[in-house]
Design a protein around this motif. Structure first.
Motif, PDB file in Angstrom:
ATOM      1  N   PHE A  14       0.813  -1.220   0.100  1.00 30.97           N
ATOM      2  CA  PHE A  14       0.142   0.009   0.121  1.00 30.97           C
ATOM      3  C   PHE A  14       0.816   1.348  -0.020  1.00 30.97           C
ATOM      4  O   PHE A  14       0.353   2.231  -0.255  1.00 30.97           O
ATOM      5  N   GLY A  15       2.269   1.144   0.149  1.00 34.65           N
ATOM      6  CA  GLY A  15       2.902   2.297   0.394  1.00 34.65           C
ATOM      7  C   GLY A  15       3.142   3.326  -1.020  1.00 34.65           C
ATOM      8  O   GLY A  15       3.300   4.397  -0.690  1.00 34.65           O
ATOM      9  N   TYR A  16       2.882   2.688  -2.201  1.00 35.87           N
ATOM     10  CA  TYR A  16       3.249   3.458  -3.387  1.00 35.87           C
ATOM     11  C   TYR A  16       1.940   4.025  -3.782  1.00 35.87           C
ATOM     12  O   TYR A  16       1.916   4.846  -4.648  1.00 35.87           O
ATOM     13  N   HIS A  17       0.930   3.712  -3.353  1.00 38.42           N
ATOM     14  CA  HIS A  17      -0.387   4.289  -3.747  1.00 38.42           C
ATOM     15  C   HIS A  17      -0.504   5.657  -3.593  1.00 38.42           C
ATOM     16  O   HIS A  17      -0.118   6.271  -2.453  1.00 38.42           O
ATOM     17  N   ARG A  18      -1.106   6.562  -4.431  1.00 37.95           N
ATOM     18  CA  ARG A  18      -1.488   7.987  -4.120  1.00 37.95           C
ATOM     19  C   ARG A  18      -2.497   8.267  -3.699  1.00 37.95           C
ATOM     20  O   ARG A  18      -3.424   7.387  -3.198  1.00 37.95           O
ATOM     21  N   ARG A  19      -2.872   9.399  -3.335  1.00 36.88           N
ATOM     22  CA  ARG A  19      -3.738  10.017  -2.450  1.00 36.88           C
ATOM     23  C   ARG A  19      -5.204   9.623  -3.289  1.00 36.88           C
ATOM     24  O   ARG A  19      -6.340   9.124  -2.357  1.00 36.88           O
ATOM     25  N   TRP A  21      -6.189   7.130  -4.997  1.00 34.98           N
ATOM     26  CA  TRP A  21      -6.443   5.627  -4.822  1.00 34.98           C
ATOM     27  C   TRP A  21      -6.813   5.555  -3.446  1.00 34.98           C
ATOM     28  O   TRP A  21      -7.754   4.481  -3.413  1.00 34.98           O
ATOM     29  N   TRP A  22      -6.591   5.968  -2.299  1.00 33.80           N
ATOM     30  CA  TRP A  22      -6.850   5.861  -1.285  1.00 33.80           C
ATOM     31  C   TRP A  22      -8.545   6.521  -1.090  1.00 33.80           C
ATOM     32  O   TRP A  22      -9.227   5.912  -0.512  1.00 33.80           O
ATOM     33  N   VAL A  23      -8.626   7.606  -1.766  1.00 35.83           N
ATOM     34  CA  VAL A  23      -9.902   8.244  -1.705  1.00 35.83           C
ATOM     35  C   VAL A  23     -11.032   7.253  -2.496  1.00 35.83           C
ATOM     36  O   VAL A  23     -12.099   6.985  -2.086  1.00 35.83           O
ATOM     37  N   GLY A  24     -10.496   6.629  -3.668  1.00 44.31           N
ATOM     38  CA  GLY A  24     -11.324   5.720  -4.319  1.00 44.31           C
ATOM     39  C   GLY A  24     -11.663   4.420  -3.452  1.00 44.31           C
ATOM     40  O   GLY A  24     -12.714   3.925  -3.579  1.00 44.31           O
ATOM     41  N   LEU A  25     -10.494   3.745  -2.610  1.00 42.78           N
ATOM     42  CA  LEU A  25     -10.726   2.705  -1.923  1.00 42.78           C
ATOM     43  C   LEU A  25     -11.884   2.974  -0.710  1.00 42.78           C
ATOM     44  O   LEU A  25     -12.802   2.221  -0.624  1.00 42.78           O
ATOM     45  N   THR A  26     -11.702   4.125  -0.206  1.00 42.94           N
ATOM     46  CA  THR A  26     -12.823   4.697   1.021  1.00 42.94           C
ATOM     47  C   THR A  26     -14.036   4.515   0.286  1.00 42.94           C
ATOM     48  O   THR A  26     -15.041   4.083   1.175  1.00 42.94           O
ATOM     49  N   ALA A  27     -14.397   5.183  -0.647  1.00 36.94           N
ATOM     50  CA  ALA A  27     -15.588   5.474  -1.384  1.00 36.94           C
ATOM     51  C   ALA A  27     -16.287   3.878  -1.562  1.00 36.94           C
ATOM     52  O   ALA A  27     -17.316   3.579  -1.625  1.00 36.94           O
ATOM     53  N   PHE A  28     -15.306   2.980  -2.368  1.00 31.15           N
ATOM     54  CA  PHE A  28     -15.505   1.864  -2.765  1.00 31.15           C
ATOM     55  C   PHE A  28     -15.992   0.987  -1.356  1.00 31.15           C
ATOM     56  O   PHE A  28     -17.148   0.269  -1.514  1.00 31.15           O
ATOM     57  N   VAL A  29     -15.204   1.058  -0.364  1.00 31.16           N
ATOM     58  CA  VAL A  29     -15.579   0.141   0.924  1.00 31.16           C
ATOM     59  C   VAL A  29     -16.939   0.848   1.528  1.00 31.16           C
ATOM     60  O   VAL A  29     -17.860   0.008   1.826  1.00 31.16           O
ATOM     61  N   PHE A  30     -17.338   2.128   1.645  1.00 35.04           N
ATOM     62  CA  PHE A  30     -18.315   2.605   1.795  1.00 35.04           C
ATOM     63  C   PHE A  30     -19.639   2.204   1.273  1.00 35.04           C
ATOM     64  O   PHE A  30     -20.632   1.806   1.563  1.00 35.04           O
ATOM     65  N   LEU A 146     -20.842  -1.709 -15.224  1.00 34.40           N
ATOM     66  CA  LEU A 146     -19.455  -1.402 -15.646  1.00 34.40           C
ATOM     67  C   LEU A 146     -18.575  -0.541 -14.657  1.00 34.40           C
ATOM     68  O   LEU A 146     -17.364  -0.537 -14.790  1.00 34.40           O
ATOM     69  N   LEU A 147     -19.272   0.444 -14.024  1.00 31.86           N
ATOM     70  CA  LEU A 147     -18.454   1.286 -13.116  1.00 31.86           C
ATOM     71  C   LEU A 147     -18.115   0.522 -12.080  1.00 31.86           C
ATOM     72  O   LEU A 147     -16.821   0.704 -11.444  1.00 31.86           O
ATOM     73  N   THR A 148     -18.654  -0.487 -11.618  1.00 34.67           N
ATOM     74  CA  THR A 148     -18.284  -1.455 -10.414  1.00 34.67           C
ATOM     75  C   THR A 148     -16.863  -2.099 -11.123  1.00 34.67           C
ATOM     76  O   THR A 148     -15.979  -2.423 -10.320  1.00 34.67           O
ATOM     77  N   VAL A 149     -17.079  -2.754 -12.216  1.00 35.07           N
ATOM     78  CA  VAL A 149     -15.958  -3.319 -12.800  1.00 35.07           C
ATOM     79  C   VAL A 149     -14.848  -2.578 -12.976  1.00 35.07           C
ATOM     80  O   VAL A 149     -13.607  -2.800 -12.753  1.00 35.07           O
ATOM     81  N   LEU A 150     -14.999  -1.159 -13.257  1.00 38.85           N
ATOM     82  CA  LEU A 150     -13.879  -0.256 -13.308  1.00 38.85           C
ATOM     83  C   LEU A 150     -13.356  -0.184 -12.057  1.00 38.85           C
ATOM     84  O   LEU A 150     -11.837   0.145 -11.905  1.00 38.85           O
ATOM     85  N   ALA A 151     -13.974   0.231 -10.995  1.00 38.65           N
ATOM     86  CA  ALA A 151     -13.655   0.211  -9.798  1.00 38.65           C
ATOM     87  C   ALA A 151     -12.626  -0.848  -9.067  1.00 38.65           C
ATOM     88  O   ALA A 151     -11.756  -0.796  -8.706  1.00 38.65           O
ATOM     89  N   VAL A 152     -13.213  -2.356  -9.401  1.00 37.18           N
ATOM     90  CA  VAL A 152     -12.520  -3.185  -9.006  1.00 37.18           C
ATOM     91  C   VAL A 152     -11.147  -3.591  -9.817  1.00 37.18           C
ATOM     92  O   VAL A 152     -10.014  -3.637  -8.982  1.00 37.18           O
ATOM     93  N   LEU A 153     -11.021  -3.318 -11.114  1.00 33.64           N
ATOM     94  CA  LEU A 153      -9.917  -3.531 -11.569  1.00 33.64           C
ATOM     95  C   LEU A 153      -8.776  -2.339 -11.420  1.00 33.64           C
ATOM     96  O   LEU A 153      -7.741  -2.368 -11.303  1.00 33.64           O
ATOM     97  N   GLY A 154      -9.571  -1.194 -11.442  1.00 36.23           N
ATOM     98  CA  GLY A 154      -8.734   0.001 -11.084  1.00 36.23           C
ATOM     99  C   GLY A 154      -7.957   0.148  -9.537  1.00 36.23           C
ATOM    100  O   GLY A 154      -6.680   0.256  -9.318  1.00 36.23           O
ATOM    101  N   LEU A 155      -8.627  -0.319  -8.890  1.00 29.64           N
ATOM    102  CA  LEU A 155      -8.090  -0.727  -7.280  1.00 29.64           C
ATOM    103  C   LEU A 155      -7.086  -1.784  -7.392  1.00 29.64           C
ATOM    104  O   LEU A 155      -6.039  -1.667  -6.629  1.00 29.64           O
TER     105      LEU A 155
END
Length: 332
Positions: A14-19, A21-30, A146-155
Motif C-alpha cells: 500500500f505504500g506506493y499508492h497515491r492519495r 487511490w485511497w479516496v477511491g478505496l474509501t468510497a468503494f468500501v463505503f 460497468l462502473l463497478t468493474v472499473l472500480a475493482v480493476l482500477g483498485l
C-alpha cells in the motif's frame, strides 16, 4: 538508513499508492458496506404475526434461495475453468463477485425509481408500463455494473483483457444474484405465495433466464471498454457494447412474453458475441479482437513498418511486458 526505508516501502503493497487511490478505496468500501444493509434489511417485510405463518414464510423463502444454486454452481465451475486457462487469480473472482453482489444493486434500485418518475413526467403511463423497463434498466444497470468493474480493476491495478472478461462475468453474476434474491422476497415471500407457486415462480422467472443474463451483459460491456480504451479499437468496442444493451432492452419488452422462440432470439443477441469474445480472450489473449483491420495492415506494410506495433498489440499480456524494467507491485 535510506536504503532500508526504501526497501521497506517497496515491500509494502500500500505504500506506493497515491492519495486518489485511497479516496477511491474509501468510497468503494463505503458503498460496499451499505450493500448488505440494503439487501437483507427488507427481508422481514410483511404483515405476518403468527409464529406458524412466519416459519412457513421463511421456509418458502429459503427454499427459493436454494434453487438459485441451479445456475450458481455451473457458473462458478465455468469461471474456474476460465480463470485457470486465462491465468486470472482467484482473489479477483471473489472480489468482483462480492462487489457485484453488494454495490450496484441497491444503487440501481434508487436510480430506476428516479428514472421511472422522470419518464412518467415526460410520457404517458401506458408508455411507462409497457416500455419503461426497456428504457430504464439497460442504461442504469449496465452503467452501474460497468462502473463497478472499473472500480475493482482500477483498485487492483489489473488491466489485461482476461481481467476485464472475468471481472465482468463475476460482477454481473453478483448483480444477478442480488436481483434474484430481491425478486424472491418481493414476489414470492411478501406476496404469501404457497410452496408450489413459489417454486414455479422462481424456476420460471429467475432460474430459466440465468443462462444469458447479467453476467454475459457485463462481460461484454467490460470487454468493450477494454477494446475502446486499452486497445484503441473504438468501432469494435462500440459494436460490442450494443449487444448487451439491445438484449437487455429486448428482454424487458413484451417480446419476451411472446414465446420460447422470441426468448431464444433475444438470448442469441448477447450469447454469440460473448462466446466469440470469451474464446478469443481466454485462449488467445484477445488477438483477433484487438488485431488491426486489414486496411491498416496494408497501410503499415506500404510505409515499411511491417507490424512491429501490431505484433506487440497482439501479444499476450505476459509477452508484452517481457524485457521491460521491473515495476512496483500492483493491486491489493
Amino acid at each position: 538508513m535510506a536504503p532500508e526505508s526504501n526497501a521497506t516501502l517497496s515491500r509494502n503493497p500500500f505504500g506506493y499508492h497515491r492519495r486518489r487511490w485511497w479516496v477511491g478505496l474509501t468510497a468503494f468500501v463505503f458503498l460496499f458496506l451499505i450493500g448488505p444493509l440494503a439487501m437483507f434489511g427488507d427481508m422481514d417485510r410483511g404483515t405476518i404475526h403468527h409464529a406458524s405463518q412466519l416459519a412457513e414464510h421463511y421456509q418458502t423463502m429459503l427454499l427459493c434461495f436454494s434453487l438459485l444454486l441451479l445456475y450458481l454452481v455451473p457458473f462458478f465451475v465455468f469461471v474456474r475453468y476460465t480463470r485457470m486457462r486465462a491465468g486470472v487469480p482467484r482473489w479477483l473472482v471473489v472480489l468482483a463477485f462480492a462487489s457485484g453482489l453488494f454495490i450496484p444493486g441497491w444503487i440501481a434500485g434508487e436510480l430506476n425509481d428516479a428514472a421511472d418518475v422522470l419518464l412518467r413526467a415526460a410520457t404517458s403511463k401506458a408508455f411507462v408500463s409497457t416500455w419503461g423497463d426497456a428504457v430504464e434498466a439497460p442504461l442504469v444497470e449496465e452503467t452501474l455494473k460497468l462502473l463497478t468493474v472499473l472500480a475493482v480493476l482500477g483498485l487492483a491495478g489489473r488491466h489485461g483483457g482476461r481481467d476485464w472478461l472475468v471481472g465482468g462475468m463475476c460482477v454481473g453474476m453478483g448483480f444477478q444474484l442480488n436481483e434474484d434474491l430481491g425478486y424472491i422476497v418481493d414476489q414470492v415471500a411478501s406476496a404469501h405465495h404457497g410452496y408450489e407457486t413459489a417454486v414455479a415462480v422462481t424456476l420460471g422467472d429467475r432460474v430459466s433466464g440465468a443462462l444469458v443474463s447479467h453476467w454475459t451483459y457485463t462481460a461484454l460491456a467490460a470487454v468493450a471498454v477494454w477494446l475502446f480504451f486499452c486497445q484503441r479499437r473504438r468501432l469494435r468496442g462500440l459494436l460490442l457494447v450494443l449487444a448487451p444493451l439491445l438484449s437487455h432492452a429486448a428482454w424487458d419488452t413484451p417480446l419476451s412474453d411472446a414465446g420460447a422462440l422470441f426468448e431464444a432470439l433475444i438470448c442469441l443477441i448477447a450469447a454469440i458475441p460473448f462466446l466469440y469474445a470469451w474464446g478469443d480472450i481466454t485462449f488467445d489473449g484477445g488477438r483477433r479482437l484487438s488485431a488491426p483491420c486489414p486496411k491498416r495492415r496494408k497501410r503499415h506494410a506500404a510505409h515499411g513498418t511491417p507490424g512491429s506495433q501490431d505484433a506487440r498489440e497482439d501479444a499476450a499480456p505476459g509477452e508484452k511486458d517481457a524485457g521491460l524494467a521491473p515495476q512496483p507491485p500492483r493491486g491489493l
